[in-house]
Write a protein that holds these residues in place. Structure first.
Motif, PDB file in Angstrom:
ATOM      1  N   UNK A   1       0.831  -1.197   0.000  1.00 12.81           N
ATOM      2  CA  UNK A   1       0.000   0.000   0.000  1.00 12.81           C
ATOM      3  C   UNK A   1       0.870   1.254   0.000  1.00 12.81           C
ATOM      4  N   UNK A   2       0.289   2.341  -0.421  1.00 17.43           N
ATOM      5  CA  UNK A   2       0.969   3.636  -0.436  1.00 17.43           C
ATOM      6  C   UNK A   2       0.116   4.631   0.316  1.00 17.43           C
ATOM      7  N   UNK A   3       0.781   5.534   1.012  1.00 15.64           N
ATOM      8  CA  UNK A   3       0.026   6.539   1.756  1.00 15.64           C
ATOM      9  C   UNK A   3      -0.798   7.369   0.780  1.00 15.64           C
ATOM     10  N   UNK A   4      -1.946   7.752   1.191  1.00 21.41           N
ATOM     11  CA  UNK A   4      -2.932   8.557   0.468  1.00 21.41           C
ATOM     12  C   UNK A   4      -3.614   7.815  -0.680  1.00 21.41           C
ATOM     13  N   UNK A   5      -3.291   6.554  -0.924  1.00 23.79           N
ATOM     14  CA  UNK A   5      -3.985   5.775  -1.948  1.00 23.79           C
ATOM     15  C   UNK A   5      -4.742   4.626  -1.281  1.00 23.79           C
ATOM     16  N   UNK A   6      -6.050   4.546  -1.493  1.00 23.30           N
ATOM     17  CA  UNK A   6      -6.795   3.441  -0.904  1.00 23.30           C
ATOM     18  C   UNK A   6      -6.505   2.138  -1.638  1.00 23.30           C
ATOM     19  N   UNK A   7      -6.863   1.038  -1.031  1.00 24.22           N
ATOM     20  CA  UNK A   7      -6.764  -0.266  -1.702  1.00 24.22           C
ATOM     21  C   UNK A   7      -7.925  -0.403  -2.674  1.00 24.22           C
ATOM     22  N   UNK A   8      -7.689  -1.112  -3.760  1.00 27.50           N
ATOM     23  CA  UNK A   8      -8.738  -1.308  -4.769  1.00 27.50           C
ATOM     24  C   UNK A   8      -9.761  -2.316  -4.291  1.00 27.50           C
TER      25      UNK A   8
END
Length: 190
Positions: free
Chosen positions: A183-190
């Motif tokens: 995961x990456x900060x500021x990006x939600x999981x799909x």
């Protein structure tokens, strides 16, 4: 009378060498973290550029009441995307449909006279997955025609990170991290 010499308040050569060795060890430990940081940033920036292109093209379709088409082309790390607006109506004839454009040609991919493209080579270390069909945004409501969601997967240079750009049937674009990828900060999981 003769006074004894005071010792110098400086550092010895041994102390200096120990400090330099500690700094070198800290730098060697930090290099992989910096490389990882920049790799995540590059793939996230590419995804943000695509989301911005799609969102702006959709807004222009509604604003000018003309269909807008988004074309993606290329493979691997040599890819680009561009938006092209339909020709405005003249002489009482209806507006033409928005045609695909060649985003490698700097004279194409124009909406209302302004170039809308994520240039080829803007993200040279980010590769693109399978390309969806061209997207066309309807001039009335900005929805995709034909209806249906589209996905574009971008992958970092090492293949460790993926970001998926999703365009829903209403034409709204967003970025997320696919399942099974870090995961990456500021990006939600799909």
């Amino acid at each position: 009378m003769h006074r004894p010499a005071n010792p110098s308040p400086g550092v010895t050569l041994v102390e200096l060498m120990v400090a330099v060795m500690v700094l070198i060890i800290l730098a060697l430990v930090a290099v992989p973290s910096f490389r990882d940081f920049f790799e995540r940033g590059r793939v996230r920036n590419a995804a943000e550029d695509l989301v911005s292109l799609v969102s702006n093209a959709r807004a222009e379709a509604v604003k000018h009441d003309l269909d807008v088409s988004i074309s993606l082309q290329g493979t691997g790390t040599n890819w680009c995307a561009g938006g092209n607006g339909a020709t405005p109506p003249t002489g009482g004839a209806p507006a033409a449909t928005a045609a695909a454009c060649d985003c490698t040609d700097s004279t194409q991919c124009l909406i209302d006279g302004t170039r809308y493209a994520v240039e080829s080579g803007a993200h040279p270390t980010v590769s693109i997955g399978a390309l969806p069909a061209n997207m066309t945004f309807d001039s009335n409501m900005g929805v995709l025609v034909p209806m249906g969601a589209r996905q574009i997967t971008l992958t970092s240079q090492s293949g460790k990170y993926d970001v998926q750009v999703q365009v829903n049937p209403l034409g709204q674009a967003s970025a997320c991290t696919p399942a099974g990828k870090p995961t990456m900060s500021s990006l939600p999981s799909c």
